[in-house]
Motif scaffolding. Structure first.
Motif, PDB file in Angstrom:
ATOM      1  N   ASP A   1      17.647  33.846  -7.540  1.00 12.29           N
ATOM      2  CA  ASP A   1      16.784  33.244  -8.563  1.00 12.29           C
ATOM      3  C   ASP A   1      15.367  33.004  -8.040  1.00 12.29           C
ATOM      4  OD1 ASP A   1      17.712  31.293  -6.789  1.00 12.29           O
ATOM      5  OD2 ASP A   1      17.504  29.681  -8.260  1.00 12.29           O
ATOM      6  N   VAL A   2      15.115  33.424  -6.793  1.00  9.02           N
ATOM      7  CA  VAL A   2      13.773  33.334  -6.228  1.00  9.02           C
ATOM      8  C   VAL A   2      13.415  34.688  -5.627  1.00  9.02           C
ATOM      9  CG1 VAL A   2      13.860  30.856  -5.773  1.00  9.02           C
ATOM     10  CG2 VAL A   2      14.657  32.450  -4.018  1.00  9.02           C
ATOM     11  N   PHE A   3      12.164  34.832  -5.228  1.00 11.98           N
ATOM     12  CA  PHE A   3      11.703  36.102  -4.664  1.00 11.98           C
ATOM     13  C   PHE A   3      11.296  35.951  -3.198  1.00 11.98           C
ATOM     14  CE2 PHE A   3       8.260  39.438  -4.329  1.00 11.98           C
ATOM     15  CZ  PHE A   3       9.135  40.522  -4.331  1.00 11.98           C
ATOM     16  N   ARG A   4      10.562  34.877  -2.901  1.00  9.72           N
ATOM     17  CA  ARG A   4      10.099  34.626  -1.535  1.00  9.72           C
ATOM     18  C   ARG A   4      10.675  33.297  -1.058  1.00  9.72           C
ATOM     19  NH1 ARG A   4       5.951  37.486   0.356  1.00  9.72           N
ATOM     20  NH2 ARG A   4       5.087  35.740   1.533  1.00  9.72           N
ATOM     21  N   TRP A   5      11.349  33.333   0.079  1.00  6.36           N
ATOM     22  CA  TRP A   5      12.024  32.133   0.560  1.00  6.36           C
ATOM     23  C   TRP A   5      12.070  32.127   2.088  1.00  6.36           C
ATOM     24  CZ3 TRP A   5      16.971  32.990   2.883  1.00  6.36           C
ATOM     25  CH2 TRP A   5      17.490  34.282   2.699  1.00  6.36           C
ATOM     26  N   ALA A   6      12.484  30.999   2.643  1.00  5.75           N
ATOM     27  CA  ALA A   6      12.443  30.855   4.099  1.00  5.75           C
ATOM     28  C   ALA A   6      13.599  30.004   4.589  1.00  5.75           C
ATOM     29  CB  ALA A   6      11.115  30.231   4.525  1.00  5.75           C
ATOM     30  N   VAL A   7      13.798  30.024   5.893  1.00  2.00           N
ATOM     31  CA  VAL A   7      14.779  29.153   6.534  1.00  2.00           C
ATOM     32  C   VAL A   7      14.103  28.441   7.697  1.00  2.00           C
ATOM     33  CG1 VAL A   7      15.630  30.969   8.087  1.00  2.00           C
ATOM     34  CG2 VAL A   7      17.091  29.008   7.575  1.00  2.00           C
ATOM     35  N   LEU A   8      14.423  27.168   7.860  1.00  2.00           N
ATOM     36  CA  LEU A   8      14.024  26.389   9.027  1.00  2.00           C
ATOM     37  C   LEU A   8      15.295  25.792   9.610  1.00  2.00           C
ATOM     38  CD1 LEU A   8      10.863  24.530   7.640  1.00  2.00           C
ATOM     39  CD2 LEU A   8      10.885  26.399   9.305  1.00  2.00           C
ATOM     40  N   THR A   9      15.533  26.002  10.882  1.00  2.00           N
ATOM     41  CA  THR A   9      16.734  25.468  11.521  1.00  2.00           C
ATOM     42  C   THR A   9      16.331  24.347  12.467  1.00  2.00           C
ATOM     43  OG1 THR A   9      16.653  27.162  13.276  1.00  2.00           O
ATOM     44  CG2 THR A   9      17.959  27.651  11.319  1.00  2.00           C
ATOM     45  N   VAL A  10      16.790  23.147  12.153  1.00  2.00           N
ATOM     46  CA  VAL A  10      16.434  21.963  12.938  1.00  2.00           C
ATOM     47  C   VAL A  10      17.539  21.689  13.947  1.00  2.00           C
ATOM     48  CG1 VAL A  10      15.803  19.526  12.867  1.00  2.00           C
ATOM     49  CG2 VAL A  10      15.194  21.036  10.954  1.00  2.00           C
ATOM     50  N   GLY A  11      17.232  21.911  15.202  1.00  2.00           N
ATOM     51  CA  GLY A  11      18.190  21.675  16.271  1.00  2.00           C
ATOM     52  C   GLY A  11      17.443  21.310  17.530  1.00  2.00           C
ATOM     53  N   THR A  12      17.794  21.943  18.637  1.00  2.00           N
ATOM     54  CA  THR A  12      17.068  21.717  19.887  1.00  2.00           C
ATOM     55  C   THR A  12      15.594  22.051  19.701  1.00  2.00           C
ATOM     56  OG1 THR A  12      19.068  22.310  21.105  1.00  2.00           O
ATOM     57  CG2 THR A  12      17.009  22.259  22.342  1.00  2.00           C
ATOM     58  N   GLY A  13      15.330  23.093  18.939  1.00  2.00           N
ATOM     59  CA  GLY A  13      13.975  23.465  18.544  1.00  2.00           C
ATOM     60  C   GLY A  13      13.934  23.631  17.036  1.00  2.00           C
ATOM     61  N   LEU A  14      12.860  24.217  16.539  1.00  2.00           N
ATOM     62  CA  LEU A  14      12.753  24.495  15.104  1.00  2.00           C
ATOM     63  C   LEU A  14      12.696  26.007  14.917  1.00  2.00           C
ATOM     64  CD1 LEU A  14      12.409  23.202  12.236  1.00  2.00           C
ATOM     65  CD2 LEU A  14       9.956  23.626  12.517  1.00  2.00           C
ATOM     66  N   GLY A  15      13.836  26.592  14.554  1.00  2.00           N
ATOM     67  CA  GLY A  15      13.864  28.021  14.270  1.00  2.00           C
ATOM     68  C   GLY A  15      13.280  28.284  12.899  1.00  2.00           C
ATOM     69  N   ASN A  16      12.738  29.486  12.700  1.00  2.00           N
ATOM     70  CA  ASN A  16      12.115  29.768  11.414  1.00  2.00           C
ATOM     71  C   ASN A  16      12.144  31.255  11.096  1.00  2.00           C
ATOM     72  OD1 ASN A  16       9.304  31.012  12.299  1.00  2.00           O
ATOM     73  ND2 ASN A  16       9.644  29.224  13.611  1.00  2.00           N
ATOM     74  N   ALA A  17      12.209  31.545   9.815  1.00  2.00           N
ATOM     75  CA  ALA A  17      12.127  32.925   9.337  1.00  2.00           C
ATOM     76  C   ALA A  17      11.738  32.904   7.870  1.00  2.00           C
ATOM     77  CB  ALA A  17      13.457  33.654   9.516  1.00  2.00           C
ATOM     78  N   HIS A  18      11.034  33.949   7.450  1.00  2.00           N
ATOM     79  CA  HIS A  18      10.607  34.053   6.057  1.00  2.00           C
ATOM     80  C   HIS A  18      11.041  35.396   5.486  1.00  2.00           C
ATOM     81  CE1 HIS A  18       8.099  34.160   2.460  1.00  2.00           C
ATOM     82  NE2 HIS A  18       7.952  32.853   2.610  1.00  2.00           N
ATOM     83  N   PHE A  19      11.520  35.373   4.239  1.00  4.12           N
ATOM     84  CA  PHE A  19      12.090  36.563   3.615  1.00  4.12           C
ATOM     85  C   PHE A  19      11.468  36.848   2.246  1.00  4.12           C
ATOM     86  CE2 PHE A  19      15.279  34.192   6.006  1.00  4.12           C
ATOM     87  CZ  PHE A  19      15.794  35.143   6.878  1.00  4.12           C
ATOM     88  N   THR A  20      11.451  38.123   1.893  1.00  6.16           N
ATOM     89  CA  THR A  20      11.142  38.553   0.537  1.00  6.16           C
ATOM     90  C   THR A  20      12.292  39.431   0.068  1.00  6.16           C
ATOM     91  OG1 THR A  20       8.746  38.527   0.906  1.00  6.16           O
ATOM     92  CG2 THR A  20       9.553  39.838  -0.945  1.00  6.16           C
ATOM     93  N   ASN A  21      12.834  39.116  -1.099  1.00  3.30           N
ATOM     94  CA  ASN A  21      13.950  39.893  -1.626  1.00  3.30           C
ATOM     95  C   ASN A  21      13.514  41.317  -1.959  1.00  3.30           C
ATOM     96  OD1 ASN A  21      15.593  37.658  -1.437  1.00  3.30           O
ATOM     97  ND2 ASN A  21      15.455  37.126  -3.606  1.00  3.30           N
ATOM     98  N   ARG A  22      14.401  42.263  -1.711  1.00  3.21           N
ATOM     99  CA  ARG A  22      14.144  43.659  -2.051  1.00  3.21           C
ATOM    100  C   ARG A  22      14.799  43.997  -3.388  1.00  3.21           C
ATOM    101  NH1 ARG A  22      15.872  47.650   2.105  1.00  3.21           N
ATOM    102  NH2 ARG A  22      14.438  48.985   0.947  1.00  3.21           N
ATOM    103  N   GLU A  23      14.695  45.237  -3.802  1.00  2.00           N
ATOM    104  CA  GLU A  23      15.150  45.641  -5.129  1.00  2.00           C
ATOM    105  C   GLU A  23      16.643  45.425  -5.347  1.00  2.00           C
ATOM    106  OE1 GLU A  23      13.972  49.595  -6.012  1.00  2.00           O
ATOM    107  OE2 GLU A  23      11.828  49.182  -5.860  1.00  2.00           O
ATOM    108  N   GLY A  24      17.419  45.435  -4.269  1.00  2.00           N
ATOM    109  CA  GLY A  24      18.858  45.252  -4.412  1.00  2.00           C
ATOM    110  C   GLY A  24      19.243  43.861  -4.869  1.00  2.00           C
ATOM    111  N   MET A  25      18.318  42.916  -4.728  1.00  2.00           N
ATOM    112  CA  MET A  25      18.557  41.547  -5.173  1.00  2.00           C
ATOM    113  C   MET A  25      18.061  41.390  -6.599  1.00  2.00           C
ATOM    114  SD  MET A  25      19.855  39.504  -2.760  1.00  2.00           S
ATOM    115  CE  MET A  25      19.156  37.855  -2.916  1.00  2.00           C
ATOM    116  N   LYS A  26      18.716  40.527  -7.352  1.00  2.00           N
ATOM    117  CA  LYS A  26      18.283  40.260  -8.722  1.00  2.00           C
ATOM    118  C   LYS A  26      17.238  39.164  -8.690  1.00  2.00           C
ATOM    119  CE  LYS A  26      22.594  41.612 -10.983  1.00  2.00           C
ATOM    120  NZ  LYS A  26      23.713  41.154 -11.833  1.00  2.00           N
ATOM    121  N   ALA A  27      16.017  39.557  -8.438  1.00  2.00           N
ATOM    122  CA  ALA A  27      14.934  38.570  -8.385  1.00  2.00           C
ATOM    123  C   ALA A  27      14.608  38.081  -9.786  1.00  2.00           C
ATOM    124  CB  ALA A  27      13.699  39.194  -7.748  1.00  2.00           C
ATOM    125  N   ARG A  28      14.018  36.907  -9.848  1.00  2.00           N
ATOM    126  CA  ARG A  28      13.687  36.298 -11.130  1.00  2.00           C
ATOM    127  C   ARG A  28      12.629  37.109 -11.850  1.00  2.00           C
ATOM    128  NH1 ARG A  28      11.999  30.456 -10.187  1.00  2.00           N
ATOM    129  NH2 ARG A  28      10.159  31.466  -9.371  1.00  2.00           N
TER     130      ARG A  28
END
Length: 361
Positions: A334-361
């Motif tokens: 239901d979104v197109f651009r999204w990210a993850v932040l992992t809060v642990g010993t450090g702060l992991g991060n990644a950013h994604f954009t959905n491709r055509e195979g996903m049903k973007a909004r």
């Protein structure tokens, strides 16, 4: 047919590679972003140690005027279960201390997110999922929600939500999205590994009996954990232990008539190069020197476990925050651009954009 000359097309049609930026369902816009400000790494303001420091500061304030309701135990020794109990307990002052730390952390976390959103690769982000050990607690969930409220109050329309799976399982489940689905045809599961600075987890990820789109019902069928931080092993000893863990899981799956694909997915900290070596970011891994030009974990595993079932073993490795984020693909249509932040010993991060195979909004 006209020949495409775009770099994007070349990446899409390129052979599978470790640390790839183009995957079957998403493009990875950014990961392991070492964002800095005048005080150093921005991510240092939102991790496990930061929350502990916030709580410790509140305890010091209270001690100036009487007893500490939490007692004499050092803040760093407080488990998540203990903090949870204090938050839910009858001692209102102790609960208030926890709430104070939660509020302070949420304010800092919101500021960290603001700084990430200023990076052009994070522009127009619609949702951020928060994983890591911090998420797996009620106080963590409330802090995440408070962070979202702070951002919205500041005029930033973005969802900040806990990762759907248990973070330990998300770091394994996400591996199913590193390869195209056709590689799993005829199989019911795959092997996955999540390597961190404290623990190594290995598991059998079952694809899901209902065959829902994008592995929405994938789950961890069996897993094993090794707290290597207690043993301080060498790098070679770590690989040997990991091989033993994987072999035991393979044996269990085969005895249960669960047919695993001859594929092992690996989630590992750092920048992962196309050949499976680690460019940087592996300094906290057991034994050290994981970034050596002479060391390659995927190659080491394929040598130690040359076959799974009747076929040659194939290994695919990517950054641990990326893999944890990939586990959320089924819930991001239901979104197109999204990210993850992992809060642990450090702060992991990644950013994604959905491709055509996903049903973007």
């Amino acid at each position: 047919m006209a020949k495409s000359s775009s770099k994007h097309s070349e990446e899409v049609n390129a052979p599978l590679a470790h640390g790839a930026t183009v995957l079957p369902l998403v493009t990875i816009d950014d990961y392991n972003n070492e964002l800095r400000d005048k005080n150093g790494f921005v991510g240092d303001n939102a991790n496990k140690k930061t929350f502990q420091q916030k709580l410790d500061d509140w305890r010091k304030h209270v001690r100036k005027f009487g007893d500490d309701p939490i007692g004499k135990v050092a803040t760093a020794k407080l488990s998540k279960k203990k903090i949870e109990a204090l938050l839910k307990g009858d001692d209102m002052e102790a609960a208030a201390l926890i709430m104070g730390a939660m509020e302070d952390f949420a304010q800092d976390f919101a500021e960290v997110i603001r700084k990430f959103l200023k990076d052009e690769r994070w522009s127009k982000t619609e949702r951020i999922v928060v994983g890591g050990g911090f998420r797996q607690s009620r106080f963590g969930e409330l802090t995440i929600a408070r962070t979202m409220v702070i951002l919205k109050a500041a005029g930033i329309a973005i969802d900040v939500v806990p990762i759907v799976h248990h973070p330990d399982e998300a770091g394994l489940i996400g591996s199913v999205h590193l390869m195209p689905p056709w590689m799993f045809k005829g199989y019911e599961a795959m092997l996955a590994v999540d390597i961190g600075g404290t623990n190594v987890r290995a598991g059998v990820v079952e694809f899901g009996r209902e065959k829902k789109p994008h592995f929405a019902d994938a789950s961890v069928w069996e897993s094993a954990i090794w707290r290597h931080a207690d043993d301080e092993p060498s790098r070679s000893a770590t690989v040997e232990k990991l091989v033993a863990m994987l072999q035991e899981l393979i044996d269990k799956a085969e005895k249960a008539n669960l047919k695993p694909a001859p594929i092992i997915g690996i989630a590992c900290p750092g920048i992962i190069k196309a050949d499976g070596s680690i460019e940087r970011g592996g300094q906290n891994l057991p034994g050290g020197n994981w970034e050596s030009d002479s060391f390659n974990l995927p190659a080491a595993l394929m040598k130690a476990i040359p076959e799974i079932g009747d076929h040659s073993t194939y290994v695919m490795m990517h950054n641990d925050a990326v893999v944890q984020g990939l586990s959320q693909i089924p819930f991001m249509n239901d979104v197109f651009r999204w990210a993850v932040l992992t809060v642990g010993t450090g702060l992991g991060n990644a950013h994604f954009t959905n491709r055509e195979g996903m049903k973007a909004r």
